[in-house]
Scaffold this active site. Structure first.
Site, PDB file in Angstrom:
ATOM      1  N   ARG A  54       0.793  -1.216   0.000  1.00 29.58           N
ATOM      2  CA  ARG A  54       0.000   0.000   0.000  1.00 29.58           C
ATOM      3  C   ARG A  54       0.830   1.274   0.000  1.00 29.58           C
ATOM      4  O   ARG A  54       0.649   2.144  -0.838  1.00 29.58           O
ATOM      5  CB  ARG A  54      -0.880   0.036   1.251  1.00 29.58           C
ATOM      6  CG  ARG A  54      -2.292  -0.364   1.049  1.00 29.58           C
ATOM      7  CD  ARG A  54      -2.854  -0.756   2.393  1.00 29.58           C
ATOM      8  NE  ARG A  54      -2.153  -1.960   2.822  1.00 29.58           N
ATOM      9  CZ  ARG A  54      -2.599  -3.165   2.527  1.00 29.58           C
ATOM     10  NH1 ARG A  54      -3.715  -3.312   1.895  1.00 29.58           N
ATOM     11  NH2 ARG A  54      -1.915  -4.240   2.880  1.00 29.58           N
ATOM     12  N   ARG A 104      11.171   3.927   4.154  1.00 27.27           N
ATOM     13  CA  ARG A 104      10.645   2.959   5.113  1.00 27.27           C
ATOM     14  C   ARG A 104      11.804   2.089   5.544  1.00 27.27           C
ATOM     15  O   ARG A 104      12.569   1.602   4.701  1.00 27.27           O
ATOM     16  CB  ARG A 104       9.559   2.112   4.485  1.00 27.27           C
ATOM     17  CG  ARG A 104       9.335   0.858   5.311  1.00 27.27           C
ATOM     18  CD  ARG A 104       8.063   0.188   5.079  1.00 27.27           C
ATOM     19  NE  ARG A 104       6.918   1.021   5.419  1.00 27.27           N
ATOM     20  CZ  ARG A 104       5.671   0.543   5.404  1.00 27.27           C
ATOM     21  NH1 ARG A 104       5.442  -0.708   5.067  1.00 27.27           N
ATOM     22  NH2 ARG A 104       4.671   1.321   5.709  1.00 27.27           N
TER      23      ARG A 104
END
Lengths: 317, 176
Positions: A54, A104
């Site tokens: 996502r 991330r």
């Protein structure tokens, strides 16, 4: 605003600004042409050291809808597996001219390290660092809540929100608690004692071990994923026992008050923290959250990259 | 600071523009007004009310141009404003863009791009309350409330009741 590392970096006004911008962008990109020319010539690098569907896709389409160039980097299959450090990787990206780096990383604080080290001059956006923060997820959740309870709401004090599940490992919970409390919502944290982090009293949100006692009072029930990959010891006896105490099953779903919504940041463990029927029920806004994610990330990219070049010296005007 | 238009003059100018728009377009059949925020939006609404009084109502929308500006690299990001599609859309319509002041022409260039993303009008015209000159692009207005020759050291301030509590246009000399 140069970076977006943590919800704590934002003022209430800045947070609402992002939500308002996202709302206007929804109107602008709902027509036949979904693309805006605003960030043409800017480069956004998605630097992902941890798996994601996502968030990476969402940042990628957000950047593309603003006409920025996007480069995707995943640690798997890169020189990171040969032992290249974060510093060297980042400097490589800098040399390629990244205007923004979306990072991330499994280590808490990785985004802050990148922003504060002086290794790169790009804008840094934290897309999840360890168990620390995931600010764009919190912003998109707040945006989704606003769409359901008042699209121009500037004060969430009429709302009671339950955040349920694996609080200990959840960066989503940390960012959401910070943002929702900042906007005035009444947040209750619910989890088994083993998944409540030490020092939770300092977060300022009441916590409970009992999901059932106040269930009828919540406007928003946010279920968190049980992060099995971060669990190297057992935090609960087995999945069935967890579900019985803290899962959103049909009987709990039926007790929610009229108009209450069910949220989940995904990916869902169907049958563990949320039953399939709850995940697919009309109260569930999980799919909407994904769509809203693109709008909120467009707003963030616009706020960070829509202004003067970070690298240029001595601006005009 | 000097007064250029008072409230009565603004109303008279807009009435004249309403008549001119109707005359040029032979009525309201395919006419649509699109106001550019902030103040162009209110001018468009006034024009649409005046045109309704003269003939019949005309759809009125709002067009935010922020994402199409060409000066993103020069200034801090601006807040976005609302874009509202007029009733019946703009496809195949005669669109009149409405703004308060026409200056460099860059806003209108951005507006043409923004409009192109919403659809393909049959024609696009431009109505402004004030034309102060100093164009930087080959753009001109079809309907002008008042031409005001200015120097670059001056700035034109438009105040409208809906936004500023009074109707007024004045010229201010900007200190260097």
């Amino acid at each position: 605003m140069k970076h977006l590392l943590s919800i704590h970096d934002l003022s209430v006004e800045q947070a609402l600004d992002i939500l308002d911008t996202a709302a206007q962008l929804e109107g602008l990109t709902s027509g036949a042409v979904k693309k805006l020319p605003t960030l043409r010539g800017r480069t956004v690098v998605n630097l992902f050291f941890e798996d994601s569907t996502r968030t990476r896709l969402s940042f990628e389409s957000a950047a593309k809808r603003l006409s920025a160039d996007v480069t995707n980097f995943t640690a798997k299959g890169s020189s990171v597996s040969k032992g290249e450090s974060l510093k060297d990787t980042a400097q490589t990206l800098q040399a390629m001219g990244a205007d923004a780096i979306v990072i991330r990383h499994p280590a808490s604080g990785a985004a802050n390290r990148l922003a504060e080290s002086g290794w790169v001059s790009s804008a840094i956006i934290n897309a999840g660092d360890g168990t620390h923060e995931h600010p764009t997820q919190a912003l998109l959740d707040a945006f989704t809540i606003r769409k359901h309870f008042g699209p121009t709401m500037r004060d969430f004090s009429s709302l009671k929100v339950a955040i349920v599940g694996d609080i200990l490992h959840s960066r989503v919970a940390r960012s959401n608690i910070a943002l929702l409390q900042m906007l005035g919502a009444k947040v209750t944290v619910i989890a088994p004692p083993t998944l409540i982090p030490l020092g939770i009293e300092e977060w300022g949100a009441p916590f409970s071990y009992d999901f059932d006692s106040e269930l009828e009072e919540f406007d928003v029930v946010m279920m968190l994923r049980v992060q099995l990959e971060r669990m190297n010891e057992s935090f609960f006896p087995n999945g069935r026992e967890y579900s019985r105490g803290y899962g959103l099953d049909e009987s709990r779903l039926a007790r929610l008050k009229p108009g209450a919504i069910v949220m989940h940041p995904g990916p869902m463990n169907r049958g563990l923290e949320i039953s399939a029927a709850s995940a697919d029920s009309i109260r569930s806004v999980v799919v909407e959250q994904v769509a809203n994610g693109v709008l909120v990330r467009m707003a963030v990219l616009y706020q960070l990259l829509g202004g003067p070049d970070l690298n240029s010296t001595g601006g005009t005007q | 600071m000097s007064l250029v238009l008072d409230s009565g003059e603004i109303t008279r100018a807009l009435k004249r523009i309403s008549h001119e728009i109707l005359e040029r377009n032979h009525g309201v059949s395919s006419l649509v007004l699109m106001g550019i925020p902030t103040r162009g939006r209110f001018i468009a609404q006034r024009l649409s009310e005046m045109i309704a009084e003269i003939e019949s109502p005309v759809p009125c929308g709002t067009l935010d141009i922020t994402m199409h500006r060409d000066d993103h690299r020069l200034r801090a990001p601006r807040a976005l404003m609302e874009t509202v599609m007029p009733m019946g859309g703009i496809e195949g319509k005669d669109v009149v863009l409405v703004d308060d002041v026409l200056f460099s022409g860059r806003t209108i260039r951005a507006a043409l791009d923004a409009l192109g993303e919403l659809g393909r009008p049959r024609s696009v015209q431009l109505a402004v309350l004030v034309d102060r000159g100093h164009r930087e692009l080959p753009i001109r207005a079809d309907f002008v409330g008042k031409n005001i020759p200015t120097s670059l050291k001056e700035s034109v301030k438009v105040y409208l009741t809906e936004h500023d509590g009074r109707d007024l246009v004045e010229i201010e000399t900007v200190e260097e």
